[in-house]
Design an enzyme around this catalytic site. Structure first.
Site, PDB file in Angstrom:
ATOM      1  N   SER A 151     -17.769 114.739  78.199  1.00 46.90           N
ATOM      2  CA  SER A 151     -17.458 116.132  78.520  1.00 46.90           C
ATOM      3  C   SER A 151     -16.175 116.544  77.803  1.00 46.90           C
ATOM      4  CB  SER A 151     -17.365 116.306  80.038  1.00 46.90           C
ATOM      5  OG  SER A 151     -17.445 117.661  80.391  1.00 46.90           O
ATOM      6  N   HIS A 200     -25.322 116.929  84.257  1.00 47.16           N
ATOM      7  CA  HIS A 200     -24.056 116.637  83.595  1.00 47.16           C
ATOM      8  C   HIS A 200     -23.279 115.577  84.376  1.00 47.16           C
ATOM      9  CE1 HIS A 200     -20.725 117.603  80.912  1.00 47.16           C
ATOM     10  NE2 HIS A 200     -19.917 117.631  81.946  1.00 47.16           N
ATOM     11  N   GLU A 252     -28.493 118.895  81.641  1.00 51.26           N
ATOM     12  CA  GLU A 252     -27.063 119.124  81.774  1.00 51.26           C
ATOM     13  C   GLU A 252     -26.726 120.209  82.805  1.00 51.26           C
ATOM     14  OE1 GLU A 252     -24.373 117.779  80.429  1.00 51.26           O
ATOM     15  OE2 GLU A 252     -25.071 116.600  78.716  1.00 51.26           O
TER      16      GLU A 252
END
Length: 533
Positions: A210, A443, A340
Site C-alpha cells: 500500500s 486490500h 482491493e
C-alpha cells in the site's frame, strides 16, 4: 482524505493492516537468551528465542525534534555501553479513533534474523509499512516466519507520517519528501550494518505494501536510491495507481487523486494548513515549528497523498518515470489483491453511506463524466448480487488492477518483473468489518500470510491457507536470495513480459490453487484502455 479513510473502515485506516482477531497463542518456547550485536554506532542487546533473533527499537537517525523537525534525517549519533533492543521504539505521530498516538522521536527500526542459518551471508529484506502515509509502524509486522522459514534478515523501519513527513512550504528544503528521506536513511543504515547481523549489504530487497508499496515504487525512480537496493517487491502499490472521483470509496465529493503530488500542489496544501492553524503569511515555517504535536495533528489528515515530485529526491512524477523508463533497473515482484476495493465499499456502507441502485448512476457520472453510460453498460447492476459489489468491482478493476497491469508492462519492457494477484476469496477480514458483504481478497488481506501482525499469527486460517502462506514466503524470500521466486511444492513462476503476460494467481488449493491467469481479461483492462483513449 483522513476523514474519508476513517469513514471507510469505521476507524481502521484503509491502507494498513487493522488487526482485529482472536489471539493465537504461540507454543511454549525455550527461554529467550540475550543477543548482542555491534553496530557502527554502538552495541545493542536483542533476544534469541532459539528460532529467530529479534532486535527492536534500534535508533537509525537522530530524533527529528526542534530545529530538526522538517529537515532531512541526520545520521544517528554513537552511544556508549549496550543499548536495549528488546522492545519497539515509539511509533510516529498518528491518530486512532481521534486519539493521538506516538511521538516525534520515532525514527527506529527492528531487525529479525534466523537464529541458525544454513548459509551466510543472508539477503536483507527492508519492509515499508502501509497506512495511507498517515499511520502504521514497522513494529506492527512481526517477521519471524519470513526470517525463519526463508533464512533472510528482515528490517522494518518507521518513517515520518502525515504533516511531519510530507509538509511542503516555499523555501523549505526537502519539502514533501521527509518520510521518503527517512526510508532512504534506513536503507543507508542497512548498507552499513547488515554484516553485523550476518547479512549481505550487497543483496538488499526493498518491499512494501500500500503506501509502503507506493513508496517503494517511488524510490525506484529516485536518483538517491542508486546503490542502496538490489531488488524490489510492491504489494498493492505501483506508481501508476490512480483513483477517479469516488472510486477509492463511494463518499460524496471525493476528488480524483494519485499517491503523488507536484511540489506546487504540496506547497499549496502546506500553506493552507499553516493558515488553518493561524500562521501568518511568510512566517509559516517558524510558526509551525513552534506548534506542539497535538496542534499539528489538527492538520495531519491533509497530508495523506502529498508525496512531492519535482523535488531533488523525486525529480519526476513516479508514474511518468515508470512509463518513460526512468527508474532503477532491478528485478521486481509486483501485484495486488483481486478485490482491493471490497473492504472500502463495505466499510463505507457500515458508516452509513451505502451504494444503492438509486445512487449508482450518480457515482458513475461523478467518476466518469460523459463516459458513465459506457461503464454502466459494461458493469450493469443486474450482473451483480448488490449495487455495492458492482461499484467495488468497478473500483477494483479501474483504480487498482488495470493500473497495476500498466505499471508491470512499463517495468517489464526494461527489467525482470514477476507479476501476481493475491486471490484467496476467503482471506481474513483484515479490517474487522462487521458486514455480510463479500469481502474476498480485499486490500491488505495478504498481510497475515507473510507477517504475524502485532506479534500474533492470525487465528482462523485453514491448513490450506497456511500452506499458501508458506508458499508465498517461499516465493518472496527465494526472490531475495537469487532474484527468482521459487517455493517448495508450488508451481514455477515465470517472468512477466510484454509478449507473455504471465500473472500468477495466489489462492488455496480448494479454490483452484496457484496458477497463471489473464489479469487483463479478468479485470476488463481492454475496456478501460479503450475508455481512456
Amino acid at each position: 482524505m483522513r476523514r474519508l479513510l476513517a469513514l471507510v473502515t469505521g476507524g481502521c485506516l484503509a491502507m494498513t493492516a487493522c488487526v482485529t482477531q482472536a489471539a493465537a497463542q504461540p507454543p511454549t518456547a525455550p527461554k529467550p537468551r540475550p543477543s548482542i550485536v555491534k553496530l557502527d554506532s554502538g552495541r545493542i542487546r536483542g533476544v534469541d528465542d532459539g528460532t529467530v533473533r529479534t532486535y527492536s527499537g534500534i535508533r537509525f537517525a537522530q530524533p527529528p525534534l526542534g530545529r530538526l523537525r522538517w529537515k532531512e534525517p541526520v545520521r544517528v549519533a554513537p552511544w556508549r555501553g549496550v543499548a536495549d533492543a528488546t522492545k519497539p521504539g515509539r511509533q510516529c505521530p498518528q491518530a486512532d479513533k481521534g486519539k493521538q498516538l506516538g511521538g516525534e522521536d520515532c525514527l527506529f527500526l527492528n531487525v529479525t534474523t534466523p537464529a541458525k542459518a544454513s548459509r551466510k551471508p543472508l539477503p536483507v529484506m527492508v519492509w515499508l509499512h502501509g497506512g495511507g502515509f498517515l499511520d502504521g509502524s514497522g513494529s506492527m509486522y512481526n517477521a519471524r516466519r519470513m526470517a525463519g522459514q526463508g533464512e533472510v534478515i528482515v528490517v522494518t523501519p518507521n518513517y515520518r507520517l502525515g504533516a511531519f513527513g510530507y509538509l511542503a512550504l516555499p523555501g523549505l528544503p526537502g519539502s514533501g519528501t521527509f518520510g521518503l528521506a527517512d526510508q532512504l536513511e534506513a536503507l543507508r543504515w542497512v548498507r552499513r550494518n547488515a554484516a553485523a547481523f550476518g547479512g549481505d549489504p550487497g543483496n538488499v530487497t526493498l518491499i512494501g505494501q500500500s503506501a509502503g508499496g507506493m513508496s517503494t515504487c517511488a524510490l525506484l525512480t529516485s536518483p538517491a536510491t542508486r546503490g542502496l537496493i538490489d531488488k524490489a517487491v510492491m504489494q498493492s502499490g505501483t506508481c501508476t495507481l490512480n483513483w477517479p472521483a469516488g472510486t477509492y470509496a463511494p463518499v460524496p465529493d471525493t476528488p480524483p487523486f494519485t499517491p503523488y503530488a507536484s511540489l506546487k500542489t504540496s506547497r499549496d496544501i502546506g500553506l493552507a494548513a499553516a493558515k488553518q492553524l493561524g500562521c501568518a503569511a511568510g512566517e509559516e515555517l517558524e510558526c509551525l515549528r513552534s506548534k506542539p504535536v497535538s496542534e499539528l495533528m489538527k492538520i495531519n489528515e491533509t497530508f495523506g497523498a502529498s508525496l512531492a515530485h519535482g523535488t531533488p529526491l523525486l525529480p519526476l512524477d513516479p508514474a511518468q518515470a515508470l512509463r518513460t523508463g526512468k527508474f532503477l533497473r532491478v528485478p521486481v515482484i509486483s501485484g495486488a489483491t483481486r478485490s482491493e476495493s471490497n473492504g472500502f465499499v463495505a466499510g463505507t456502507a457500515q458508516a452509513g453511506i451505502p451504494v444503492t441502485a438509486e445512487n449508482y448512476p450518480a457515482l458513475m457520472k461523478n467518476a466518469f463524466g460523459e463516459q458513465a453510460g459506457k461503464v454502466m453498460r459494461e458493469y450493469p447492476l443486474k450482473a451483480f448480487s448488490s449495487p455495492g459489489l458492482a461499484w467495488a468491482t468497478v473500483s477494483s478493476d479501474r483504480a487498482w488492477a488495470c493500473p497495476t497491469l500498466e505499471g508491470n508492462e512499463a517495468m517489464a519492457a526494461r527489467t525482470t518483473v514477476y507479476a501476481y494477484e493475491f486471490a484467496d476469496a476467503k482471506a481474513p477480514n483484515i479490517a474487522g468489518i462487521p458486514s455480510d458483504f463479500p469481502l474476498g481478497a480485499q486490500h491488505a488481506s495478504d498481510l497475515p500470510y507473510l507477517f504475524d501482525l502485532d506479534g500474533e499469527a492470525w487465528d482462523g486460517l485453514t491448513s490450506e491457507q497456511w500452506r499458501l502462506a508458506r508458499q508465498m514466503i517461499g516465493y518472496w524470500t527465494s526472490f531475495a536470495h537469487i532474484g527468482r521466486p521459487q517455493a517448495v511444492g508450488a508451481p514455477a513462476w515465470h517472468a512477466f513480459t510484454p509478449s507473455g503476460q504471465t500473472v500468477l494467481s495466489l489462492k488455496p488449493t480448494s479454490q483452484g490453487g496457484i496458477g497463471p491467469i489473464d489479469l487483463g481479461d479478468e479485470h476488463r483492462c481492454a475496456f478501460w484502455r479503450g475508455l481512456s483513449n
